[in-house]
Design a protein around this motif. Structure first.
Motif, PDB file in Angstrom:
ATOM      1  N   VAL A 265     -41.555 -15.848  18.841  1.00 48.69           N
ATOM      2  CA  VAL A 265     -41.326 -14.545  19.465  1.00 48.69           C
ATOM      3  C   VAL A 265     -42.659 -13.837  19.717  1.00 48.69           C
ATOM      4  CG1 VAL A 265     -40.224 -12.284  19.213  1.00 48.69           C
ATOM      5  CG2 VAL A 265     -39.066 -14.349  18.400  1.00 48.69           C
ATOM      6  N   ILE A 266     -43.518 -13.881  18.700  1.00 51.72           N
ATOM      7  CA  ILE A 266     -44.832 -13.241  18.833  1.00 51.72           C
ATOM      8  C   ILE A 266     -45.640 -13.900  19.946  1.00 51.72           C
ATOM      9  CG2 ILE A 266     -47.004 -12.761  17.645  1.00 51.72           C
ATOM     10  CD1 ILE A 266     -45.452 -12.638  15.043  1.00 51.72           C
ATOM     11  N   ALA A 267     -45.581 -15.223  20.044  1.00 51.30           N
ATOM     12  CA  ALA A 267     -46.345 -15.949  21.066  1.00 51.30           C
ATOM     13  C   ALA A 267     -45.865 -15.573  22.468  1.00 51.30           C
ATOM     14  CB  ALA A 267     -46.218 -17.449  20.837  1.00 51.30           C
ATOM     15  N   CYS A 303     -51.531 -19.192  23.559  1.00 52.60           N
ATOM     16  CA  CYS A 303     -50.086 -18.964  23.468  1.00 52.60           C
ATOM     17  C   CYS A 303     -49.310 -20.164  24.010  1.00 52.60           C
ATOM     18  CB  CYS A 303     -49.695 -17.703  24.225  1.00 52.60           C
ATOM     19  SG  CYS A 303     -50.250 -16.164  23.459  1.00 52.60           S
ATOM     20  N   ASN A 304     -49.770 -20.711  25.140  1.00 55.92           N
ATOM     21  CA  ASN A 304     -49.063 -21.864  25.703  1.00 55.92           C
ATOM     22  C   ASN A 304     -49.259 -23.127  24.864  1.00 55.92           C
ATOM     23  OD1 ASN A 304     -47.809 -21.317  28.572  1.00 55.92           O
ATOM     24  ND2 ASN A 304     -49.649 -20.065  28.430  1.00 55.92           N
ATOM     25  N   TYR A 308     -45.944 -25.343  23.098  1.00 59.41           N
ATOM     26  CA  TYR A 308     -45.799 -26.617  23.813  1.00 59.41           C
ATOM     27  C   TYR A 308     -44.480 -27.303  23.475  1.00 59.41           C
ATOM     28  CZ  TYR A 308     -46.893 -29.268  19.571  1.00 59.41           C
ATOM     29  OH  TYR A 308     -46.868 -29.806  18.325  1.00 59.41           O
ATOM     30  N   GLU A 309     -43.892 -27.011  22.289  1.00 54.87           N
ATOM     31  CA  GLU A 309     -42.622 -27.631  21.929  1.00 54.87           C
ATOM     32  C   GLU A 309     -41.448 -27.032  22.699  1.00 54.87           C
ATOM     33  OE1 GLU A 309     -42.183 -27.245  17.759  1.00 54.87           O
ATOM     34  OE2 GLU A 309     -43.685 -28.778  17.274  1.00 54.87           O
ATOM     35  N   LEU A 310     -41.607 -25.794  23.193  1.00 51.70           N
ATOM     36  CA  LEU A 310     -40.519 -25.123  23.885  1.00 51.70           C
ATOM     37  C   LEU A 310     -40.651 -25.194  25.396  1.00 51.70           C
ATOM     38  CD1 LEU A 310     -40.240 -21.885  21.684  1.00 51.70           C
ATOM     39  CD2 LEU A 310     -39.022 -24.048  21.439  1.00 51.70           C
ATOM     40  N   ARG A 311     -41.722 -25.747  25.892  1.00 47.90           N
ATOM     41  CA  ARG A 311     -41.946 -25.844  27.329  1.00 47.90           C
ATOM     42  C   ARG A 311     -42.333 -27.264  27.699  1.00 47.90           C
ATOM     43  NH1 ARG A 311     -45.345 -20.190  28.269  1.00 47.90           N
ATOM     44  NH2 ARG A 311     -43.519 -18.912  28.830  1.00 47.90           N
ATOM     45  N   ASN A 312     -41.964 -27.659  28.913  1.00 48.58           N
ATOM     46  CA  ASN A 312     -42.382 -28.980  29.371  1.00 48.58           C
ATOM     47  C   ASN A 312     -43.786 -28.910  29.957  1.00 48.58           C
ATOM     48  OD1 ASN A 312     -42.200 -28.110  32.120  1.00 48.58           O
ATOM     49  ND2 ASN A 312     -39.980 -28.484  32.067  1.00 48.58           N
TER      50      ASN A 312
END
Length: 344
Positions: A265-267, A303-304, A308-312
């Motif tokens: 959430v913070i990221a 932040c990205n 990395y686990e939540l985005r492709n």
């Protein structure tokens, strides 16, 4: 004292005046005499954006005081964007007053005893006539100095009328202007600041308290916006909105599943703040602007990397590329150079 003696002598020669009536007549003649000694000396119309003189009256007086006031005019014309829309400068035996509206400033020079109410009435009349005669497109696209020199005819006629106090009694409403000045008095520009090397660089926001327009030295004008800059601005807003939406979704998941990590959430919210701050840096000039832009891009990358686990891979590439593109556009959009000297 000489004026008072003259007025009293004039009263004694008119035997029809007695008591309070005679004193009222003396005060009236004395005020008219003082007003007749004061006068408007010159006036000019200047574009606020770059100090380009659009029109001006012809100056015949060549005294040392007038020459110094012309230097003040020149300095003020370059700083109009940093000043409130109604100002006054006391320069020895002279006063400089000006008002600004719709990107155009109307400036005048008068003797120190000229009433400020009449001065701003005069400027207000110039403003109304200029706005009526010329549209904003012509004033914004003007290139040559004094390209509206024909407006000098109206300036001269109005100046002659305001220098004759007897012709003003039925043509202007002083009560309205007096009320407006009391409610919103003009900002008094300190003369020492005007004569400093950096112009108004030492003025702070606190000194403009009570005025409508506040602009300090760090908020310098930037160069014109380009098409790539607009694209980068829109993409940064888009990335910020995506991060914000994902952040709220992460909060919902956190409330439903206690095992979720709150750091995600913070990221997301940090990524949103970084994108919005890039938009701010693109629009406004601040101190250490390029360094702040580089650090903001670094925060977007961090932040990205954490998300990395939540985005492709394509989502990560899109966010990082937009951050780099926005940082480049911030770097390319530099503050405007020094305003040209048009010898106002």
């Amino acid at each position: 004292m000489l004026l008072c003696k003259t007025a009293v002598t004039s009263v004694s020669s008119h035997s029809s005046f007695h008591g309070p009536s005679a004193m009222l007549w003396v005060q009236h003649r004395f005020s008219l005499t003082l007003l007749a000694m004061s006068m408007i000396l010159s006036a000019s119309v200047v574009r606020v954006r770059d100090g380009l003189p659009l029109s001006a009256s012809t100056d015949y007086e060549q005294s040392m005081g007038m020459q110094q006031c012309r230097k003040y005019f020149k300095t003020l014309s370059k700083k109009l964007a940093q000043l409130p829309d109604r100002c006054m400068l006391k320069a020895g035996q002279y006063n400089i007053s000006f008002i600004s509206s719709l990107g155009v400033s109307y400036m005048m020079l008068c003797t120190e005893n000229y009433p400020s109410v009449l001065a701003f009435c005069f400027l207000d009349e110039l403003q109304k006539e200029f706005i009526t005669t010329y549209n904003m497109m012509r004033t914004n696209t003007a290139i040559r100095p004094y390209c509206f020199i024909e407006f000098d005819n109206f300036i001269q006629r109005t100046k002659q009328r305001y220098n004759n106090p007897r012709s003003l009694s039925t043509k202007i409403n002083l009560a309205d202007m007096q009320t407006e000045i009391k409610l919103r008095p003009p900002y008094q520009i300190p003369c020492p600041e005007l004569g400093s090397t950096n112009g108004f660089a030492h003025l702070t926001a606190g000194e403009f308290k009570g005025t409508d327009k506040i602009s300090t030295a760090p908020h310098q004008r930037l160069e014109a916006v380009t098409l790539p800059g607009i694209v980068s601005f829109i993409l940064s807003l888009l990335c910020g909105a995506l991060n914000l939406i994902r952040g709220f979704h992460a909060i919902e998941s956190l409330l439903q599943n206690e095992g979720e990590d709150f750091s995600y959430v913070i990221a997301f919210f940090l990524g949103t703040a970084a994108c919005l701050y890039q938009c701010y840096l693109f629009l406004y000039c601040t101190s250490w602007r390029n360094v702040k832009s580089f650090l903001t891009f670094g925060l977007i990358c961090l932040c990205n990397m954490y998300l990395y686990e939540l985005r492709n891979l394509w989502q990560l590439f899109f966010h990082v590329t937009v951050g780099a593109f926005s940082a480049l556009q911030i770097r390319l959009r530099q503050p405007q150079g020094k305003s040209p000297d048009y010898n106002v």
